[in-house]
Design an enzyme around this catalytic site. Structure first.
Site, PDB file in Angstrom:
ATOM      1  CG  HIS A   1      -5.524  -7.201  -5.986  1.00 56.62           C
ATOM      2  ND1 HIS A   1      -5.986  -5.919  -6.132  1.00 56.62           N
ATOM      3  CD2 HIS A   1      -6.549  -7.916  -5.455  1.00 56.62           C
ATOM      4  CE1 HIS A   1      -7.238  -5.862  -5.710  1.00 56.62           C
ATOM      5  NE2 HIS A   1      -7.599  -7.055  -5.284  1.00 56.62           N
TER       6      HIS A   1
ATOM      7  NE  ARG B   1      -7.281 -10.445  -0.894  1.00 61.69           N
ATOM      8  CZ  ARG B   1      -8.263  -9.681  -1.323  1.00 61.69           C
ATOM      9  NH1 ARG B   1      -9.411  -9.676  -0.718  1.00 61.69           N
ATOM     10  NH2 ARG B   1      -8.102  -8.891  -2.355  1.00 61.69           N
TER      11      ARG B   1
ATOM     12  CD  GLU C   1     -12.786 -11.775 -11.062  1.00 55.72           C
ATOM     13  OE1 GLU C   1     -11.656 -11.797 -10.569  1.00 55.72           O
ATOM     14  OE2 GLU C   1     -13.744 -12.398 -10.590  1.00 55.72           O
TER      15      GLU C   1
ATOM     16  CD  GLN D   1      -5.546 -12.638  -4.517  1.00 54.96           C
ATOM     17  OE1 GLN D   1      -6.104 -11.634  -4.105  1.00 54.96           O
ATOM     18  NE2 GLN D   1      -6.005 -13.843  -4.254  1.00 54.96           N
TER      19      GLN D   1
ATOM     20  CG  LEU E   1      -8.042  -4.026  -9.402  1.00 58.20           C
ATOM     21  CD1 LEU E   1      -8.972  -4.873  -8.576  1.00 58.20           C
ATOM     22  CD2 LEU E   1      -7.098  -4.904 -10.187  1.00 58.20           C
TER      23      LEU E   1
ATOM     24  CG  PHE F   1     -16.772 -12.098  -3.834  1.00 56.77           C
ATOM     25  CD1 PHE F   1     -17.542 -11.165  -4.515  1.00 56.77           C
ATOM     26  CD2 PHE F   1     -15.512 -11.725  -3.382  1.00 56.77           C
ATOM     27  CE1 PHE F   1     -17.067  -9.884  -4.729  1.00 56.77           C
ATOM     28  CE2 PHE F   1     -15.033 -10.442  -3.595  1.00 56.77           C
ATOM     29  CZ  PHE F   1     -15.805  -9.528  -4.269  1.00 56.77           C
TER      30      PHE F   1
ATOM     31  CG  HIS G   1      -7.428  -8.416 -10.265  1.00 59.13           C
ATOM     32  ND1 HIS G   1      -7.866  -8.097 -11.523  1.00 59.13           N
ATOM     33  CD2 HIS G   1      -8.533  -8.631  -9.520  1.00 59.13           C
ATOM     34  CE1 HIS G   1      -9.198  -8.125 -11.528  1.00 59.13           C
ATOM     35  NE2 HIS G   1      -9.622  -8.445 -10.335  1.00 59.13           N
TER      36      HIS G   1
ATOM     37  NE  ARG H   1      -9.614 -11.944  -8.334  1.00 60.00           N
ATOM     38  CZ  ARG H   1      -9.849 -11.178  -7.264  1.00 60.00           C
ATOM     39  NH1 ARG H   1      -8.926 -11.043  -6.327  1.00 60.00           N
ATOM     40  NH2 ARG H   1     -10.998 -10.556  -7.127  1.00 60.00           N
TER      41      ARG H   1
HETATM   42  C1  LIG Z   1      -8.318  -2.280  -5.560  1.00 59.74           C
HETATM   43  C2  LIG Z   1      -8.531  -3.138  -4.345  1.00 59.74           C
HETATM   44  C3  LIG Z   1      -9.772  -3.758  -4.143  1.00 59.74           C
HETATM   45  C4  LIG Z   1      -9.978  -4.569  -3.036  1.00 59.74           C
HETATM   46  N1  LIG Z   1     -11.204  -5.158  -2.867  1.00 59.74           N
HETATM   47  C5  LIG Z   1     -11.436  -5.930  -1.773  1.00 59.74           C
HETATM   48  C6  LIG Z   1     -12.714  -6.523  -1.553  1.00 59.74           C
HETATM   49  O1  LIG Z   1     -13.635  -6.356  -2.356  1.00 59.74           O
HETATM   50  N2  LIG Z   1     -12.899  -7.288  -0.449  1.00 59.74           N
HETATM   51  C7  LIG Z   1     -11.898  -7.475   0.470  1.00 59.74           C
HETATM   52  O2  LIG Z   1     -12.141  -8.158   1.461  1.00 59.74           O
HETATM   53  N3  LIG Z   1     -10.690  -6.907   0.297  1.00 59.74           N
HETATM   54  C8  LIG Z   1     -10.426  -6.143  -0.798  1.00 59.74           C
HETATM   55  N4  LIG Z   1      -9.179  -5.576  -0.969  1.00 59.74           N
HETATM   56  C9  LIG Z   1      -8.159  -5.716   0.081  1.00 59.74           C
HETATM   57  C10 LIG Z   1      -8.463  -4.802   1.271  1.00 59.74           C
HETATM   58  O3  LIG Z   1      -9.007  -3.598   0.814  1.00 59.74           O
HETATM   59  C11 LIG Z   1      -7.219  -4.469   2.073  1.00 59.74           C
HETATM   60  O4  LIG Z   1      -6.523  -5.612   2.352  1.00 59.74           O
HETATM   61  C12 LIG Z   1      -7.564  -3.816   3.414  1.00 59.74           C
HETATM   62  O5  LIG Z   1      -8.419  -2.719   3.214  1.00 59.74           O
HETATM   63  C13 LIG Z   1      -6.363  -3.385   4.212  1.00 59.74           C
HETATM   64  O6  LIG Z   1      -6.787  -2.683   5.379  1.00 59.74           O
HETATM   65  P1  LIG Z   1      -5.782  -2.238   6.529  1.00 59.74           P
HETATM   66  O7  LIG Z   1      -6.586  -1.571   7.573  1.00 59.74           O
HETATM   67  O8  LIG Z   1      -4.960  -3.388   6.908  1.00 59.74           O
HETATM   68  O9  LIG Z   1      -4.819  -1.191   5.836  1.00 59.74           O
HETATM   69  P2  LIG Z   1      -5.076   0.148   5.026  1.00 59.74           P
HETATM   70  O10 LIG Z   1      -6.492   0.441   4.802  1.00 59.74           O
HETATM   71  O11 LIG Z   1      -4.174   0.084   3.860  1.00 59.74           O
HETATM   72  O12 LIG Z   1      -4.575   1.265   6.032  1.00 59.74           O
HETATM   73  C14 LIG Z   1      -3.228   1.450   6.356  1.00 59.74           C
HETATM   74  C15 LIG Z   1      -3.097   2.636   7.266  1.00 59.74           C
HETATM   75  O13 LIG Z   1      -1.783   2.692   7.765  1.00 59.74           O
HETATM   76  C16 LIG Z   1      -1.303   3.993   7.676  1.00 59.74           C
HETATM   77  N5  LIG Z   1       0.154   3.937   7.539  1.00 59.74           N
HETATM   78  C17 LIG Z   1       0.871   3.192   6.671  1.00 59.74           C
HETATM   79  N6  LIG Z   1       2.181   3.430   6.829  1.00 59.74           N
HETATM   80  C18 LIG Z   1       2.302   4.343   7.819  1.00 59.74           C
HETATM   81  C19 LIG Z   1       3.401   5.014   8.437  1.00 59.74           C
HETATM   82  N7  LIG Z   1       4.669   4.794   8.072  1.00 59.74           N
HETATM   83  N8  LIG Z   1       3.148   5.898   9.410  1.00 59.74           N
HETATM   84  C20 LIG Z   1       1.868   6.157   9.794  1.00 59.74           C
HETATM   85  N9  LIG Z   1       0.812   5.557   9.246  1.00 59.74           N
HETATM   86  C21 LIG Z   1       1.013   4.663   8.270  1.00 59.74           C
HETATM   87  C22 LIG Z   1      -1.999   4.606   6.512  1.00 59.74           C
HETATM   88  O14 LIG Z   1      -2.059   5.992   6.664  1.00 59.74           O
HETATM   89  C23 LIG Z   1      -3.360   3.965   6.607  1.00 59.74           C
HETATM   90  O15 LIG Z   1      -4.189   4.734   7.445  1.00 59.74           O
HETATM   91  C24 LIG Z   1      -8.937  -4.770  -2.101  1.00 59.74           C
HETATM   92  C25 LIG Z   1      -7.713  -4.153  -2.294  1.00 59.74           C
HETATM   93  C26 LIG Z   1      -7.485  -3.372  -3.420  1.00 59.74           C
HETATM   94  C27 LIG Z   1      -6.131  -2.794  -3.643  1.00 59.74           C
END
Ligand SMILES: Cc1cc2nc3c(=O)[nH]c(=O)nc-3n(C[C@H](O)[C@H](O)[C@H](O)COP(=O)(O)OP(=O)(O)OC[C@H]3O[C@@H](n4cnc5c(N)ncnc54)[C@H](O)[C@@H]3O)c2cc1C
Ligand code: SF4
Ligand code: SF4
Ligand code: FES
Lengths: 345, 567
Positions: free
Chosen positions: B346, B381, B247, B232, B244, B118, B234, B278
């Site tokens: 992103h 990151r 890559e 960040q 997205l 990666f 993309h 990137r």
């Molecule tokens: C397209 C894409 C690809 C990615 N690929 C990678 C990868 O390959 N590897 C990697 O390490 N990272 C990757 N990332 C980043 C990573 O996916 C995220 O940073 C991570 O999943 C965030 O997890 P989280 O648990 O913090 O939040 P989230 O999974 O976003 O969860 C947030 C939660 O909070 C809840 N919530 C939000 N606001 C409220 C509210 N007001 N009231 C009640 N509930 C609320 C939502 O319902 C949800 O359940 C990627 C991101 C994107 C966008």
């Protein structure tokens, strides 16, 4: 000249969305609203209804989140078929529209209705709980994190496809049995149950299987294939359903339900009596197509497993039985040969 | 409602891991997870690539130490080194734990968990499950939470913390299905609400709800945010949706071309061409657009990702998912036509300021996941480090809250506070003085952020951005919620999300303006180099009146001295 002189051309046209509306707080019964908007080619149904919500009618209510076909929020019925609004192109739906230029949008079926295009998902979650849709690890929790399980590629592939499920409930909405029996386990839950049961790290296979063969469980499925045809991730759900059934017969015999007994009777006809007796077959009650899809493959597999040479079905020819007999011969032709080879050794 | 020991806001990877760990730490606790969408729909499911851990399954000589160094260097030395150490040394444990509870992982021939290379990592240490890693991790955590009987309040929208001086009384949330405002009195609240990159709206790869709700709620409650200016980008997002195109498309030999038909990367990375790092590729696309060599469309300027020369066979066999995405979301078949792309916001590096246990400055309030800022990502990151971050620090915060909750004895949340909240929401529905449509404001916010606080930043433009945000905040006072019903009012929830984005956008722009240097994702054309003397520090924002007040915090250093970041 190169690309540069060719301006990006996009086709535009008026499209009408006929949307199911119902707000239980004010409406006594559901109705349809027509929204006609000008759209360009390349727009998804979700973007179109988002546009309507932002610019035409902010009360229009639906779920959407990822907009990328990953989260499973936006399933709805579009032109009478349950699918994801965010991965469905308006232009494709126009081709399928019954009334030219009109796309019909309704909520998913078989789940309680909340408002407009939103349905209640809790019953589905409840069934996931009822059928223990989780891995109950063979490793005690106190040991977690120390060592990984060794899992072969083959073992992984057994559940790989099933883990594509995004719980969008499109298959639930189209399931024929759920229309009649809301308690029915549901295709997505069967799929998940299967996924857990083939995971070599899981320890509660038997309990899960015992639950699955009860009323409203795996034997209630009519094998109509609707769920599989609907699945937005092209998951072979029927393989999971067949898999659970075979597993059930293998480990539990046929004591469980009438569904299992049907399959058993069908097989006995062939094995013991050497013929298909129309009267014992569920053709009359369930139809020929049903029997062929449902019981035939199962019976054939059972016969193959027991290595009994299948005798030719000898029955007074009726139209339905004829077709069945032909199919049966084709499906089992190699078993006889295998058997001959075996006994010749 | 009765007093909860722990209320977790958010059902993504961070929130669910926190819930599991808290139940494991003390099964007797009264724990609830509140989420505005069903947990399995959270944006964690969008992560395809995988999660980093120095398991050394693939490269036998990989070590935790190397992972630590890659992360610190990737952060452009803004990450706190003690936090990075926690992240990387917990990584192998957490990946194995996920395996032990049933997460599907792709496997190597020797049956151990597969790992792939990666960006920015010296060894192939990214653990994956095909191209659905986030999805399978989230599914597994949700299933395990159901197994353990975690109590979920699904489709509840968190509105605000109820604050008593310097401590929290719990949370105020709206039941989306009924519209009722409810109190969740709690000894501890853990925010795990995900990122804020959706404020760039159509120029973002994020889900519609990644609106930074938790960050906005804590900020309004007086808790500091940190490093908000770091967002960040993309390089290849689809033009219309920002989604997205991974890559892989360029890896297989795709070209990036402009309206003159040139493969413009020859100007920026003559050797690596389309496969440069990137941030460099993102800046190159942006330059082409700014200098007028993009294609115009109603959805904004864009460039072409051209795959046609690869041929139908290769596209169908190696890039089936990408082809499907282009057809679904752009209506373009890459076999016949070039794909319209442009850079897309992103990931948000900034977030709620926490210590290494997820604690904030307010008693009883914790944060973890993309909404928190420990900080392990600093100014940039690495791919595969975010899933890791949410799991590791989700778990740590869950354990910390479970161990500490008994110390707190919060006062009750009054009926009056709920009524006040309800009236505030109702006020958006009054026709008098309310006429603005939230959709327009949302789009304008994304537009001004993309133009003025996007990839390239410069004082005069950022000032323009700040002025725009200010006027959007003013117009927000007149936003009208047209749906006056109680049941499932998404018109209302979207307006509330817009409010949160506006509050946070102000901090992003303010930070971008003061930070007079270029570091990681933050590129100032008027200050093109990293300035360690002045800017090797975190920015911290607290609300004062209605606007952010800036402060600073030193970066925790360790074994690694500042170095120039070259690849
Ligand atoms: C397209 C894409 C690809 C990615 N690929 C990678 C990868 O390959 N590897 C990697 O390490 N990272 C990757 N990332 C980043 C990573 O996916 C995220 O940073 C991570 O999943 C965030 O997890 P989280 O648990 O913090 O939040 P989230 O999974 O976003 O969860 C947030 C939660 O909070 C809840 N919530 C939000 N606001 C409220 C509210 N007001 N009231 C009640 N509930 C609320 C939502 O319902 C949800 O359940 C990627 C991101 C994107 C966008
Ligand atoms: S095959 Fe079975 S589960 Fe699938 S739709 Fe038909 S009845 Fe339902
Ligand atoms: S099986 Fe397919 S259609 Fe059914 S919920 Fe899962 S993804 Fe949706
Ligand atoms: S919005 Fe997520 S699947 Fe359609």
């Amino acid at each position: 000249m190169s690309d540069s002189t060719i301006q990006h051309h996009e086709e535009r046209r008026d499209v009408t969305f006929r949307v199911h509306r119902f707000n239980p707080q004010v409406d006594s019964k559901p109705y349809f609203d027509d929204y006609t908007i000008k759209l360009e080619r390349g727009i998804t149904v979700l973007r179109a209804i988002n546009y309507i919500k932002e610019h035409v009618d902010s009360t229009l209510t639906f779920r959407a989140f990822c907009q990328a076909g990953i989260c499973g929020s936006c399933a709805m019925r579009i032109n009478n078929m349950s699918k994801l609004a965010c991965t469905t192109q308006v232009w494709d739906e126009l081709e399928k529209a019954r009334e030219p230029g009109v796309i019909k949008i309704e909520p998913l079926r078989n789940l309680p209705h909340i408002k407009d295009l939103v349905v209640e998902m809790d019953p589905l979650v409840g069934k996931m709980q009822k059928y223990s849709n989780w891995v109950d690890s063979k490793m005690p929790e106190s040991n977690w994190g120390k060592k990984e399980f060794l899992v072969s590629e083959e073992e992984f592939l057994a559940y790989d496809k099933a883990t594509d499920c995004i719980l969008c409930a499109s298959c639930v909405s189209e399931c024929t049995i759920l229309r009649a029996h809301k308690e029915y386990v549901s295709p997505a839950v069967l799929l998940k149950s299967y996924r857990m049961n083939v995971d070599s790290r899981d320890s509660m296979h038997d309990k899960r299987l015992a639950d699955l063969v009860q009323d409203h469980g795996v034997w209630d499925c009519t094998h109509c294939y609707r769920c599989q045809e609907t699945c937005v991730k092209n998951i072979p759900i029927m393989d999971a359903i067949h898999g659970i059934r075979e597993d059930a017969i293998e480990r539990r015999g046929t004591k469980d339900t009438s569904g299992a007994r049907h399959a058993e009777a069908f097989m006995e006809d062939i094995e013991k009596k050497g013929k298909l007796v129309e009267a014992t077959l569920p053709i009359r009650t369930n139809g020929l197509a049903w029997t062929m899809k449902n019981l035939l493959p199962m019976a054939v597999k059972m016969v193959i497993k027991r290595r009994t040479p299948p005798p030719p079905p000898l029955v007074k020819a009726s139209k339905g039985i004829d077709a069945l007999r032909k199919e049966f011969r084709e499906m089992t032709s190699h078993v006889g040969k295998d058997h001959e080879k075996k006994s010749g050794e | 409602m009765k007093l909860f020991d722990i209320v977790i806001v958010g059902g993504g990877g961070a929130g669910l891991y926190a819930a599991m760990e808290a139940m494991k730490t003390n099964p007797g606790l009264n724990i609830a997870v509140i989420s505005k969408i069903y947990p399995n729909r959270s944006h964690t499911s969008a992560a395809q690539g995988g999660a980093n851990a120095a398991l050394a399954n693939k490269a036998k000589d990989d070590t935790v130490e190397m992972h630590i160094f890659d992360t610190i260097k990737g952060s452009d030395y803004l990450a706190d080194q003690d936090a990075v150490e926690v992240l990387c040394s917990e990584a192998p444990k957490i990946i194995r734990e996920l395996d032990n509870m049933g997460t599907p992982w792709s496997r190597m021939d020797d049956k151990t968990i597969a790992q792939r290379p990666f960006g920015g990592a010296g060894r192939p240490r990214c653990c994956y499950c095909a191209d659905k890693t986030g999805h399978t991790i989230l599914q597994t955590l949700y299933e395990q939470c159901l197994r353990k009987g975690v109590i979920f309040f699904n489709e509840y929208f968190a509105l605000d913390l109820s604050v008593d001086g310097s401590s929290s009384r719990g949370l105020i949330a709206m039941n989306i299905k009924t519209g009722k405002i409810e109190a969740f009195p709690a000894k501890t609240v853990i925010f795990a609400t995900g990122g804020y990159a959706k404020m760039y709206w159509n120029r973002s790869s994020n889900a519609a709800g990644n609106t930074g709700d938790g960050q906005a709620i804590t900020y309004r409650a007086g808790i500091p945010l940190k490093d908000m200016e770091f967002v960040q980008f993309h390089p290849t997002g689809l033009r219309k949706s920002g989604l997205l195109v991974t890559e892989g498309a360029r890896g297989e030999g795709g070209y990036l071309t402009n309206a003159l038909g040139e493969r413009f990367m020859k100007r920026y990375a003559p050797e690596k061409m389309e496969l440069g790092p990137r941030d460099l590729v993102s800046r190159s696309l942006e330059t082409e657009i700014l200098e007028g060599r993009g294609f115009d469309s109603p959805a904004g300027s864009f460039l072409h990702l051209d795959l046609r020369h690869l041929g139908a066979d290769l596209i169908k066999s190696r890039l089936p998912q990408i082809r499907e995405m282009c057809m679904y979301f752009e209506g373009v078949d890459p076999i016949d036509e070039p794909v319209p792309v442009r850079p897309t916001a992103h990931y948000s590096m900034g977030g709620i300021d926490t210590d290494n246990f997820g604690r904030t400055v307010m008693q009883g309030v914790y944060a973890a996941g993309e909404c928190g800022c420990v900080s392990v990502h600093g100014a940039n990151r690495l791919g595969g480090n975010s899933l890791l971050d949410i799991l590791v620090f989700g778990r740590i915060a869950g354990r910390a809250a479970a161990e500490e909750c008994q110390k707190f004895n919060p006062s009750a949340i009054s009926e009056a506070e709920l009524t006040e909240k309800e009236q505030e929401l109702r006020s958006f529905m009054r026709p008098q003085g309310h006429y603005e449509r939230y959709g327009a404001l949302r789009e304008e916010l994304g537009h001004t952020l993309g133009m003025n606080v996007g990839i390239f930043r410069e004082a005069s433009k950022i000032r323009q951005g700040i002025a725009d945000i200010e006027s959007l905040k003013e117009r927000f006072q007149h936003v009208r919620v047209f749906d006056t019903g109680d049941i499932y009012n998404t018109n209302l929830t979207q307006v509330l999300e817009l409010k949160n984005m506006l509050d946070l956008a102000e901090t992003v722009a303010a930070g971008a303006l003061v930070r007079e240097e270029s570091r990681g994702s933050h590129t100032r054309t008027d200050f093109p180099t990293r300035d360690d003397e002045k800017w090797h520090k975190h920015t911290v924002y607290t609300i004062e009146g209605k606007h952010p007040k800036l402060g600073y915090k030193p970066v925790t250093m360790g074994r690694y001295e500042l170095q120039e970041r070259t690849y």
